[in-house]
Enzyme design. Structure first.
Site, PDB file in Angstrom:
ATOM      1  CE1 TYR A 372      -4.586  -0.686   0.613  1.00  0.00           C
ATOM      2  CE2 TYR A 372      -3.475  -2.778   0.967  1.00  0.00           C
ATOM      3  CZ  TYR A 372      -4.626  -2.063   0.705  1.00  0.00           C
ATOM      4  OH  TYR A 372      -5.816  -2.722   0.523  1.00  0.00           O
ATOM      5  CE1 TYR A 376      -0.050   7.578  -2.309  1.00  0.00           C
ATOM      6  CE2 TYR A 376      -0.115   5.461  -1.193  1.00  0.00           C
ATOM      7  CZ  TYR A 376      -0.753   6.473  -1.899  1.00  0.00           C
ATOM      8  OH  TYR A 376      -2.090   6.360  -2.199  1.00  0.00           O
TER       9      TYR A 376
END
Length: 556
Positions: A372, A376
């Site tokens: 997840y 990023y």
């Protein structure tokens, strides 16, 4: 489209004088779209007054210089001004000199070197100890040093230019995503200059082995590939540790109220709620909110651990992603606490409940928690492994602009929440195998670090909730000692007592001892990991490095 009235030509030119061409173009684009001469001139007047306020100048005088020599000349000028202030007040008390110097520094939007409240209180009552007095004098000496001024002027200037670009709505997905084009080009030039300096600076140890600072820099977390790899190892290690403890993972996103955003994402039009907030104001909001959340969680005896990633929206307003691990029975309370505090400020505005706080419950059967947050991390470092960002920008370009954003505003991109320290981990990885039987437990921890097993490393160090000062291994710091060029019997006697602080080196301002990482402390037992002493030089760097390489090849 409105043209400049002949009588206004000179006045318009004066109002725009000193601004970069890209800012002049943006102002004139708006100017010419006004309905009449009066509206256009009022708009120009208000805009340039706002720019002057950003620069800390009067509404009549402002300049924005972008060349390096301006920093050098300004640094020399300000240092000389402070020298004059200090010499003029030399016969008066120290507190008056300090006050005059700090007032001068603050005028140029620079914070003076910080002092504790206790020192400031004693300064006012004129009862400073020798150490406290040295720290006050250190603040004054910094202000009189051009090398102290130059980087601070550069950072202040970068923020001012970026603030002006935001004022003119030049930071958006339509114009310059994440950071303005002028700031991106400026930082690319700075990075190139820094790289050339590293390549031309030679580090030589006591064995007369030399290597460029660029090569040394590529061996640590300054190297984006190493930085990303280490972050991913730590994140994955946390996930493994949480799995072993039976914890669940949750992925949270915190963003700011509408008033912190400069423009809308889809259209790029100006946000009418924006009142001049900077990305630092948005970061301060997120920090304050998170501090309140952690205080509330502590009261409820909920202690999550994980990682936080700060990144910009298209208009460089920050938002946070958090990957947190928590006992399953506490997960819902944690989410409720986050949602409650994220909606406290302007929580009733349109779209707040949908956008201000988002939560994703991670099902390990569908994908790992590390997955997840991986994109990023990649997007904030080098863009490798992803093709485009959320707005369709090519990943490598997006990563560069995000790094510029973080550097310009001084925002920390990645932060570990809870867990054991990473510095001992890095120092352990510098060691070879420990053969001392009495330190077998240290070798176990070293082996876990060397194997990039963050989960086992965390467990052996005392667990994820172990306090830093109670962990089995801590970082060893040592004060750097003065070197005696020609030691005599008298000088040796004078310096034989290591407790005497006079043998230690201080910084150039004489108010702080120079400390350096030397290794680790394992339950009181010191292990040195940095055995070499290095000196820096700029002469004949390339020739000496090639000579060392030739010698190493010969030895092989």
């Amino acid at each position: 489209m409105l043209n400049i009235h002949p009588l206004d030509t000179k006045w318009v030119s004066q109002r725009l004088h000193g601004l970069p061409q890209i800012h002049q173009n943006a102002i004139m684009y708006r100017y010419k779209r006004k309905q009449n001469r009066r509206e256009a001139n009022l708009h120009l007047l208000h805009t340039t007054k706002a720019i002057a306020k950003i620069l800390g100048h009067t509404s009549q005088i402002y300049t924005v210089n972008v060349e390096d020599r301006d920093y050098k000349q300004k640094a020399i000028f300000h240092a000389r001004q402070c020298i004059q202030i200090a010499s003029r007040l030399n016969s008066q008390c120290l507190s008056k000199t300090y006050s005059a110097i700090t007032r001068y520094i603050s005028v140029y939007q620079i914070k003076p070197h910080s002092l504790t409240d206790a020192i400031l209180k004693n300064l006012q009552s004129d009862c400073l100890t020798d150490i406290e007095q040295a720290k006050v004098v250190g603040v004054i000496k910094r202000a009189c040093d051009e090398s102290w001024w130059k980087p601070k002027l550069r950072r202040a200037h970068n923020k001012q230019v970026e603030n002006i670009s935001r004022l003119l709505n030049q930071v958006s997905r339509q114009r310059g995503i994440y950071a303005s084009n002028i700031t991106v080009e400026s930082y690319k030039s700075q990075w190139q200059s820094s790289r050339e300096l590293l390549e031309n600076t030679l580090a030589t140890n006591e064995l007369d082995y030399s290597v460029s600072l660029a090569e040394l820099s590529d061996l640590n977390v300054s190297n984006p590939k190493i930085r990303k790899a280490e972050l991913m190892v730590r994140i994955r290690g946390f996930e493994d540790y949480a799995t072993n403890m039976g914890y669940t993972a949750v992925f949270l996103t915190m963003t700011t109220p509408s008033k912190y955003h400069r423009c809308f994402a889809k259209s790029g039009d100006e946000n009418p709620k924006w009142q001049g907030a900077t990305p630092l104001d948005g970061q301060d909001y997120l920090n304050r909110t998170f501090q309140r959340i952690r205080a509330s969680l502590n009261r409820d005896k909920i202690t999550p651990f994980g990682f936080r990633v700060a990144e910009p929206h298209h208009d460089d307003t920050p938002h946070w992603h958090l990957l947190l691990f928590v006992p399953t029975e506490q997960q819902q309370k944690l989410v409720q606490t986050f949602e409650e505090y994220c909606l406290q400020e302007n929580g009733d505005e349109q779209g707040a409940k949908e956008r201000r706080f988002k939560v994703e419950y991670i099902d390990p059967n569908k994908g790992s928690a590390t997955g997840y947050i991986a994109k990023y991390v990649a997007k904030g470092i080098d863009g490798e492994g992803i093709e485009h960002d959320l707005y369709g920008t090519e990943s490598v370009t997006a990563a560069t602009r995000i790094r510029v954003w973080a550097s310009c505003w001084g925002i920390r991109q990645f932060q570990q929440i809870g867990g054991v320290g990473v510095t001992p981990w890095r120092e352990l990885r510098r060691l070879g195998k420990i053969t001392d039987q009495s330190l077998e437990w240290v070798e176990d921890i070293r082996q876990a670090a060397d194997d990039s097993d963050w989960s086992r490393y965390t467990e052996l160090m005392g667990g994820v909730f172990c306090k830093r000062d109670e962990q089995l291994i801590r970082t060893l710091y040592q004060h750097k000692k003065q070197s005696l060029v020609q030691p005599t019997e008298d000088s040796l006697n004078q310096h034989q007592d290591d407790s005497n602080s006079s043998i230690y080196k201080t910084n150039r301002y004489g108010d702080e001892l120079i400390t350096q990482v030397k290794g680790i402390i394992a339950l009181g037992f010191e292990i040195v990991t940095r055995v070499h002493e290095w000196t820096l030089s700029h002469s004949r760097a390339n020739e000496k490095i090639e000579l060392n390489r030739s010698y190493l090849e010969f030895c092989k």
